[in-house]
Design an enzyme around this catalytic site. Structure first.
Site, mmCIF file in Angstrom:
data_model
loop_
_atom_site.group_PDB
_atom_site.id
_atom_site.type_symbol
_atom_site.label_atom_id
_atom_site.label_comp_id
_atom_site.label_asym_id
_atom_site.label_seq_id
_atom_site.Cartn_x
_atom_site.Cartn_y
_atom_site.Cartn_z
ATOM 1 N N HIS A 1 41.212 37.464 36.441
ATOM 2 C CA HIS A 1 40.204 36.439 36.748
ATOM 3 C C HIS A 1 39.526 36.646 38.101
ATOM 4 C CE1 HIS A 1 41.058 34.181 33.212
ATOM 5 N NE2 HIS A 1 42.330 34.046 33.528
ATOM 6 N N HIS B 1 38.987 29.786 28.401
ATOM 7 C CA HIS B 1 39.071 29.962 26.949
ATOM 8 C C HIS B 1 37.992 29.147 26.239
ATOM 9 C CE1 HIS B 1 43.605 30.918 27.707
ATOM 10 N NE2 HIS B 1 42.792 31.831 28.209
ATOM 11 N N ASP C 1 39.321 36.431 28.172
ATOM 12 C CA ASP C 1 39.196 35.857 29.519
ATOM 13 C C ASP C 1 37.907 36.347 30.200
ATOM 14 O OD1 ASP C 1 41.556 34.379 29.534
ATOM 15 O OD2 ASP C 1 42.736 35.963 30.479
ATOM 16 N N HIS D 1 43.271 39.549 24.617
ATOM 17 C CA HIS D 1 43.178 38.304 25.375
ATOM 18 C C HIS D 1 42.483 38.515 26.723
ATOM 19 C CE1 HIS D 1 43.887 34.169 26.382
ATOM 20 N NE2 HIS D 1 44.122 34.592 27.614
HETATM 21 ZN ZN LIG Z 1 43.411 33.526 29.261
#
Ligand SMILES: [Zn+2]
Length: 307
Positions: free
Chosen positions: A262, A78, A239, A235
């Site tokens: 991720h 973030h 990321d 969001h």
């Molecule tokens: Zn995140």
């Protein structure tokens, strides 16, 4: 943005790490040309430095972690997204714990902190990694790809069997204003039934309704509700923007992600760096004054590729 940028003065914030639950204090400091983003673990003897790069990525569930010689910094995405979104290339980040603070679970507080510090141009042009052939990573029903384009953009699709989420797609055209207004405020989210499993895995110990959207089977536990109806997919873009900082230079290309996360973001970064024939490094274009612009033939007046 033609020139590399850093912040004008040091700024500090503190909070609790989302996964470790540790209290942590972070100081962002200006950094010289070509530094990139470097963490300094000042609670560890010798204050080791950890460069944000794909070589230093470490296995981690649900967050992005970098490390070197057994010393790590977790949940960096973030803060990295805020730096990327504001066009900050060079930053030293002093930290006194192994995880960045969650703050409100979005990138908004990091954006405010960086704007409070002020952003300054440095004396060297940025380089961009411009994708010239498509690069794709597929894992089961998850997929992420980057294709050649004159500007950077992200189209992200998520698909959760939850009444508040379902299938959400968001198109993001890379710009500082769009990042600050539409992406930075989007908070991280989690499912109530997964919380216990997370705790058993030693994760999510700092998670709360102050820094995470928590979904029960039917709805949302956060009383104030969502900031955007599609806050969840926004969001995921946040990321991704943070994770793309692992490349070390800003990218020019059109990214499409479906049910990604991720681990897949990091795999795309690795795949890009390995696919040396699929991209070129290009310098930011020379700034041209309005007067000079009128003298140039139209074929030489290219529009900026990314702001
Ligand atoms: Zn995140």
């Amino acid at each position: 943005m033609q020139f590399q940028q850093t912040i004008r003065k040091p700024v500090t914030c503190s909070g609790v790490g989302l996964h470790s639950g540790c209290r942590v204090s972070v100081t962002l400091m200006p950094a010289p040309l070509d530094t990139g983003i470097v963490f300094i673990r000042k609670d560890v003897s010798g204050s080791p430095k950890i460069q944000v790069s794909i070589e230093n990525i470490r296995p981690s569930l649900l967050s992005t972690t970098v490390g070197i010689d057994g010393v790590q910094v977790q949940t960096i995405e973030h803060m990295l997204a805020a730096a990327s979104g504001l066009g900050i290339d060079n930053l030293l980040v002093e930290i006194d714990a192994p995880e960045l603070p969650a703050l409100d679970g979005s990138a908004q507080s990091f954006v405010s902190l960086m704007l409070e510090a002020g952003i300054v141009s440095q004396d060297r042009r940025r380089s961009y990694l411009k994708v010239v052939r498509p690069i794709e990573v597929i894992e089961g029903n998850k997929r992420i790809a980057i294709r050649p384009a004159s500007k950077s953009s992200v189209t992200y699709t998520i698909d959760y069997a939850h009444p508040l989420i379902g299938r959400q797609t968001y198109d993001y055209d890379w710009s500082r204003d769009a990042f600050v207004e539409d992406i930075a405020p989007a908070r991280t989210f989690g499912f109530l039934q997964e919380v216990e499993a997370l705790w058993e895995a030693g994760l999510g110990l700092g998670g709360s309704l102050q820094n995470t959207l928590i979904l029960s089977e039917e709805g949302l536990l956060n009383e104030d509700g969502l900031r955007f109806a599609d806050e969840f997919v926004r969001h995921k873009i946040l990321d991704l923007i943070g994770d793309m900082m692992l490349l070390g230079v800003p990218v020019i290309g059109e990214i499409e992600a479906v049910r990604s996360g991720h681990a897949l973001h990091a795999r795309l970064v690795s795949r890009i760096l390995e696919s040396r024939d699929n991209w070129v490094l290009v310098p930011a274009q020379a700034p041209v004054s309005a007067g000079r612009l009128r003298e140039l033939p139209p074929s030489l007046v290219a529009s900026p590729q990314r702001d």
